[in-house]
Design a protein around this motif. Sequence first.
Motif, short mmCIF file in Angstrom:
data_model
loop_
_atom_site.label_atom_id
_atom_site.label_comp_id
_atom_site.label_asym_id
_atom_site.label_seq_id
_atom_site.Cartn_x
_atom_site.Cartn_y
_atom_site.Cartn_z
N THR A 224 0.80 -1.23 0.00
CA THR A 224 0.00 0.00 0.00
C THR A 224 0.83 1.28 0.00
O THR A 224 0.29 2.35 -0.21
N ASN A 225 2.14 1.18 0.24
CA ASN A 225 3.02 2.32 0.02
C ASN A 225 4.43 1.84 -0.22
O ASN A 225 4.80 0.72 0.14
N ILE A 226 5.21 2.70 -0.88
CA ILE A 226 6.58 2.33 -1.27
C ILE A 226 7.44 3.57 -1.28
O ILE A 226 6.94 4.69 -1.49
N SER A 227 8.73 3.38 -1.04
CA SER A 227 9.73 4.44 -1.17
C SER A 227 10.98 3.82 -1.77
O SER A 227 11.01 2.61 -2.05
N ARG A 228 11.99 4.62 -1.92
CA ARG A 228 13.26 4.09 -2.42
C ARG A 228 13.94 3.18 -1.39
O ARG A 228 14.83 2.42 -1.73
N ASP A 229 13.50 3.27 -0.13
CA ASP A 229 14.12 2.50 0.94
C ASP A 229 13.32 1.29 1.40
O ASP A 229 13.85 0.40 2.05
N GLY A 230 12.01 1.27 1.11
CA GLY A 230 11.19 0.17 1.61
C GLY A 230 9.75 0.26 1.18
O GLY A 230 9.39 1.05 0.31
N PHE A 231 8.90 -0.54 1.83
CA PHE A 231 7.50 -0.62 1.45
C PHE A 231 6.69 -1.15 2.62
O PHE A 231 7.23 -1.63 3.61
N PHE A 232 5.37 -1.05 2.49
CA PHE A 232 4.45 -1.52 3.52
C PHE A 232 3.54 -2.58 2.92
O PHE A 232 2.92 -2.36 1.87
N ILE A 233 3.46 -3.72 3.58
CA ILE A 233 2.53 -4.79 3.18
C ILE A 233 1.38 -4.80 4.17
O ILE A 233 1.59 -4.88 5.38
N THR B 267 13.92 -8.43 -4.77
CA THR B 267 14.74 -7.84 -3.72
C THR B 267 14.69 -8.70 -2.47
O THR B 267 13.70 -9.40 -2.24
N ARG B 268 15.75 -8.64 -1.70
CA ARG B 268 15.72 -9.23 -0.37
C ARG B 268 15.42 -8.07 0.56
O ARG B 268 16.03 -7.01 0.47
N SER B 269 14.46 -8.26 1.45
CA SER B 269 14.00 -7.19 2.33
C SER B 269 13.89 -7.71 3.75
O SER B 269 13.76 -8.90 3.98
N ARG B 270 13.90 -6.76 4.70
CA ARG B 270 13.82 -7.11 6.12
C ARG B 270 12.60 -6.45 6.74
O ARG B 270 12.30 -5.29 6.48
N VAL B 271 11.88 -7.22 7.57
CA VAL B 271 10.73 -6.69 8.30
C VAL B 271 11.26 -5.77 9.40
O VAL B 271 12.00 -6.21 10.28
N VAL B 272 10.90 -4.50 9.33
CA VAL B 272 11.32 -3.53 10.33
C VAL B 272 10.43 -3.66 11.56
O VAL B 272 10.91 -3.76 12.69
N ARG C 49 -5.59 1.50 14.53
CA ARG C 49 -6.98 1.19 14.86
C ARG C 49 -7.96 2.08 14.13
O ARG C 49 -9.04 1.66 13.75
N HIS C 50 -7.60 3.34 13.95
CA HIS C 50 -8.52 4.29 13.30
C HIS C 50 -8.75 3.93 11.83
O HIS C 50 -9.84 4.08 11.31
N ALA C 51 -7.72 3.48 11.16
CA ALA C 51 -7.83 3.12 9.75
C ALA C 51 -8.14 1.64 9.56
O ALA C 51 -8.24 1.19 8.43
N ASN C 52 -8.26 0.90 10.67
CA ASN C 52 -8.47 -0.55 10.61
C ASN C 52 -7.42 -1.19 9.69
O ASN C 52 -7.74 -1.96 8.79
N LEU C 53 -6.17 -0.82 9.93
CA LEU C 53 -5.07 -1.26 9.09
C LEU C 53 -4.02 -1.98 9.93
O LEU C 53 -3.65 -1.50 10.99
N ARG C 54 -3.58 -3.11 9.42
CA ARG C 54 -2.48 -3.84 10.03
C ARG C 54 -1.54 -4.26 8.92
O ARG C 54 -1.96 -4.51 7.79
N GLY C 55 -0.29 -4.35 9.27
CA GLY C 55 0.67 -4.80 8.28
C GLY C 55 2.09 -4.65 8.79
O GLY C 55 2.31 -4.48 9.99
N ALA C 56 3.03 -4.69 7.85
CA ALA C 56 4.44 -4.65 8.22
C ALA C 56 5.21 -3.73 7.30
O ALA C 56 4.97 -3.69 6.10
N GLY C 57 6.13 -3.00 7.91
CA GLY C 57 7.05 -2.17 7.14
C GLY C 57 8.29 -2.98 6.81
O GLY C 57 8.84 -3.67 7.67
N PHE C 58 8.72 -2.91 5.57
CA PHE C 58 9.90 -3.63 5.09
C PHE C 58 10.95 -2.64 4.62
O PHE C 58 10.62 -1.60 4.06
N GLN C 59 12.20 -2.99 4.83
CA GLN C 59 13.33 -2.20 4.35
C GLN C 59 14.05 -3.02 3.28
O GLN C 59 14.31 -4.22 3.47
#
Length: 121
Positions: free
Chosen positions: A41-50, A77-82, A88-98
């Motif tokens: 749902t989002n991405i940057s040059r350094d990582g992303f969010f699943i 790419t090989r990535s690491r879970v940060v 809770r407000h957005a009812n969103l859960r997930g993980a940031g990756f680097q």
Amino acid sequence: MTQVDRSADGSTTEKRTAPRIGVELWAEECCGADVYFHRVTNISRDGFFIEKKLPFQAGQTAHIRLDIPGAPSKLSTRSRVVANYRDRHANLRGAGFQFLDMDAQTREGIAAYIDRMDAEE
């Protein structure tokens, strides 16, 4: 497992070094012969969010293939879970990756996609 709740008072320290843009992409997590599909749902040059209800193990590394529009093939790419995040407000859960390891084609493909998305805004 590291869990960060971003909904409490917003006091979570920001550690990102590059701005992220909102996207709707598919990622493939490759685990041996198994492949798991995730929504990015989002991405940057350094990582992303699943976005994912069940958490990843913080610190876990994963081989990820991103399906970037305009790229000639899926970008690997090989990535690491940060950390795992819960809003809770957005009812969103997930993980940031680097991103850890990327070849030049993958780095350039991600940067070109981000530049195109920025130009469209």
